[in-house]
Scaffold this active site. Structure first.
Site, PDB file in Angstrom:
ATOM      1  N   TYR A  69      -1.867  -1.030  10.501  1.00 42.15           N
ATOM      2  CA  TYR A  69      -2.084  -1.468   9.180  1.00 42.15           C
ATOM      3  C   TYR A  69      -0.856  -0.735   8.297  1.00 42.15           C
ATOM      4  CZ  TYR A  69      -4.125  -1.198   4.410  1.00 42.15           C
ATOM      5  OH  TYR A  69      -4.471  -1.488   3.087  1.00 42.15           O
ATOM      6  N   SER A  98       0.691  -1.214   0.029  1.00 45.26           N
ATOM      7  CA  SER A  98       0.087  -0.150  -0.061  1.00 45.26           C
ATOM      8  C   SER A  98       0.986   1.173  -0.119  1.00 45.26           C
ATOM      9  CB  SER A  98      -1.118  -0.011   1.164  1.00 45.26           C
ATOM     10  OG  SER A  98      -1.423   0.950   1.390  1.00 45.26           O
TER      11      SER A  98
END
Ligand SMILES: NC(=O)c1ccc[n+]([C@@H]2O[C@H](COP(=O)([O-])OP(=O)(O)OC[C@H]3O[C@@H](n4cnc5c(N)ncnc54)[C@H](O)[C@@H]3O)[C@@H](O)[C@H]2O)c1
Length: 260
Positions: free
Chosen positions: A151, A138
């Site tokens: 995350y 990401s």
């Protein structure tokens, strides 16, 4: 890599980005496509099977937090194919910092276990034919993202793990290349209900910025992900942001100093 006639495994193939990637992959005349996911979406699966009869499309239930599930799915897939696996995409994920262990288990440990298990079937010294493993990280795996610190930590782990796997010695040993994909904000369910997923419960200015961040569509992300598989090279870290692919050059921060 030319995808025609290849055997591909896609983890998280029924997710928002996953479905669009599968759709793109199926237009490449694959030989087979195994979808590993937590739950079967039999409606979508049978539509794909009807629309693309030339590709053997099948599903394996995998809870990526369970190593035994991962091992069983790769074993069954290898037996089913009676051949080798060419490409693996580790595309499952969860963004919810209120579940710390699960966030690490799915996003980081899941990628690690899936990768190491896939190598057992793909690596040349193990009887495989080499291939490509694509790990979806990401932009939060490139840049600390304080709103989702857990995350972000997991995704940074994915980026670093995948770059380490792309070591040239490993590559020449196994014949398996590695690519890290770092999507920017992409319109899927992953971004829903953000207020209940942040690291801390108290409000910050970042909460207000989040809904203002520009997003790409999942199909733009998918098109670029498949292009990355076709055109990428071992060790590439590719940011897929707002419909563009950008190669990320991460500087070397440290070199071991050797005793003379
Ligand atoms: N959407 C974004 O803005 C965005 C941005 C950057 C990176 N990503 C990453 O892209 C990937 C796909 O995300 P998405 O946006 O399509 O999310 P999504 O929520 O739509 O899909 C996630 C997929 O992961 C699967 N999954 C979740 N838990 C699992 C488990 N325990 N075992 C097996 N599978 C499990 C789900 O079933 C689903 O198929 C993820 O790795 C995500 O972190 C997404």
């Amino acid at each position: 890599m030319d995808l025609a006639n290849r055997n591909v495994v896609y983890l998280g193939g029924f997710g928002g980005i996953g479905q669009q990637c599968v759709q793109e992959l199926l237009q490449k005349q694959l030989k087979s496509l195994a979808i590993f996911d937590l739950m079967e979406n039999d409606k979508i699966l049978s539509t794909w099977q009807q629309n693309y009869p030339q590709t053997d499309i099948f599903y394996h239930k995998v809870d990526i937090t369970k190593k035994s599930n991962i091992e069983a799915a790769y074993k069954a897939t290898s037996e089913h194919l009676n051949g080798h696996i060419d490409v693996v995409v580790n595309g499952m994920g969860l963004m919810n910092d209120r579940h710390i262990e699960l966030t690490i288990e799915i996003n980081l440990l899941g990628v690690i276990h899936s990768t190491l298990t896939a190598l057992e079937y793909m690596s040349k010294p193990k009887g495989g034919q080499g291939g490509l493993i694509v790990n979806i990280s990401s932009v939060a795996g490139l840049q600390p993202t304080p709103l989702m610190a857990i995350y972000s930590a997991a995704k940074t782990g994915v980026t670093t793990f995948t770059r380490a796997m792309a070591n040239p010695f490993y590559f020449s040993h196994s014949g398996v290349g590695f690519i890290t994909i770092c999507p920017g904000f992409t319109n899927t369910a992953l971004l829903d209900d953000i207020d209940n997923k942040t690291t801390f419960t108290y409000r910050t200015p970042m909460h207000d910025i989040f809904p203002m961040v520009k997003r790409q569509n999942a199909n733009d992300c998918a098109r670029n992900l498949i292009k990355s598989i076709e055109e990428g090279h071992n060790g590439d870290v590719l940011m897929l942001e707002l419909g563009e692919i950008t190669k990320v050059d991460i500087p070397e921060m440290w070199k071991p100093q050797l005793e003379q």
